[in-house]
Design a protein around this motif. Structure first.
Motif, short mmCIF file in Angstrom:
data_model
loop_
_atom_site.label_atom_id
_atom_site.label_comp_id
_atom_site.label_asym_id
_atom_site.label_seq_id
_atom_site.Cartn_x
_atom_site.Cartn_y
_atom_site.Cartn_z
N TYR A 116 -3.50 -9.68 30.73
CA TYR A 116 -4.79 -9.75 31.42
C TYR A 116 -5.90 -9.08 30.61
CZ TYR A 116 -8.13 -9.62 35.28
OH TYR A 116 -9.24 -9.78 36.07
N TYR A 121 -6.03 -13.51 29.45
CA TYR A 121 -5.56 -14.55 30.36
C TYR A 121 -6.07 -14.25 31.77
CZ TYR A 121 -2.28 -16.49 26.98
OH TYR A 121 -1.72 -17.10 25.89
N ASN A 122 -6.33 -15.29 32.55
CA ASN A 122 -6.71 -15.06 33.94
C ASN A 122 -5.46 -15.04 34.81
OD1 ASN A 122 -6.05 -17.75 34.77
ND2 ASN A 122 -8.07 -18.45 34.08
N VAL A 123 -5.64 -14.72 36.08
CA VAL A 123 -4.50 -14.54 36.99
C VAL A 123 -3.68 -15.83 37.09
CG1 VAL A 123 -3.87 -14.10 39.40
CG2 VAL A 123 -5.59 -12.69 38.29
N ARG A 124 -4.35 -16.96 37.17
CA ARG A 124 -3.63 -18.25 37.29
C ARG A 124 -2.77 -18.51 36.06
NH1 ARG A 124 -7.51 -22.34 38.75
NH2 ARG A 124 -6.98 -21.79 40.87
N GLU A 125 -3.31 -18.25 34.88
CA GLU A 125 -2.55 -18.48 33.64
C GLU A 125 -1.36 -17.53 33.54
OE1 GLU A 125 -6.17 -20.00 30.72
OE2 GLU A 125 -5.86 -17.85 31.02
N GLU A 134 0.25 -16.42 42.19
CA GLU A 134 -0.97 -15.71 41.82
C GLU A 134 -1.07 -14.38 42.57
OE1 GLU A 134 -4.62 -18.00 41.77
OE2 GLU A 134 -3.51 -19.77 41.11
N LYS A 138 -1.58 -10.60 41.06
CA LYS A 138 -2.62 -9.69 41.54
C LYS A 138 -2.02 -8.37 42.02
CE LYS A 138 -5.80 -13.34 42.94
NZ LYS A 138 -6.43 -14.03 44.08
#
Length: 158
Positions: A116, A121-125, A134, A138
Motif C-alpha cells: 500500500y 497499490y490501492n486496496v482493490r489491487e 477489500e 482495510k
C-alpha cells in the motif's frame, strides 16, 4: 499478451518485484531466486493470463507464491539486521524506528503495508493480489497502522 510485452512489463516492474520479495524473504539471494522463478513461470504460463489489464497483478501474485514456496522449504530464524533494508546513515537515523516497527509486524500485515505505502497499490489491487476481500485488506491496514502508532509512541516516550 505477447512475450515481448511480458518482458517489457517485467522490466517496468523490477523495483516492485524486488520490494515485494524483500518484504517476504529478507535475503537478497532468496529474493533473486524467487524473482527468477516467477519470471520463468510467467513466461511458461503466459497462456493462463485471461486479461492483459491484470498482467502486473498476475505477475506479482506469481512472485508472492514463489516467495511462499521458498519460505516453506527454508524455514529459518533471521536476525533483525538482515531483515531491514540497507540504507545511508542519514536515512536510517531518521527512519530507523519506523523500519524496526514495520519489520516487527506480522508477515501478512507487513506485506499489506509495503504494497500500500511503498508500492502504491490501492486496496482493490491488494485484495486481488492476496486473494482477500477489500474489507480484509482495510482491516489489516487499520490494525497495522494502530500497531505502528502504538510502538512508535512507546519508543518516543522512552
Amino acid at each position: 499478451m505477447k512475450k515481448e510485452q511480458l518482458g517489457e512489463l517485467i522490466i517496468a516492474s523490477e523495483d516492485t518485484m524486488y520490494h515485494v520479495a524483500r518484504t517476504l524473504l529478507r535475503n537478497d539471494a532468496d529474493c533473486a531466486d524467487a524473482i527468477q522463478e516467477a519470471i520463468v513461470k510467467a513466461f511458461t504460463k503466459l497462456h493462463a493470463l485471461k486479461s492483459d489489464a491484470y498482467a502486473r497483478t498476475w505477475l506479482i501474485r506469481i512472485l508472492i507464491n514463489e516467495c511462499y514456496k521458498i519460505m516453506r522449504t527454508e524455514k529459518r530464524i533471521v536476525s533483525l539486521e538482515s531483515y531491514m533494508p540497507e540504507e545511508s546513515a542519514e536515512q536510517s537515523k531518521d527512519y530507523s524506528d519506523l523500519y524496526e516497527a514495520v519489520s516487527q509486524l506480522p508477515k501478512d500485515a507487513r506485506l499489506t503495508i509495503i504494497l500500500y505505502y511503498v508500492e502504491g497499490y490501492n486496496v482493490r489491487e491488494i485484495a486481488q493480489l492476496l486473494d482477500l476481500s477489500e474489507s480484509a485488506v482495510k482491516n489489516r491496514l487499520a490494525r497495522a497502522r494502530a500497531r505502528l502508532k502504538n510502538e512508535l509512541e512507546a519508543k518516543e516516550a522512552l
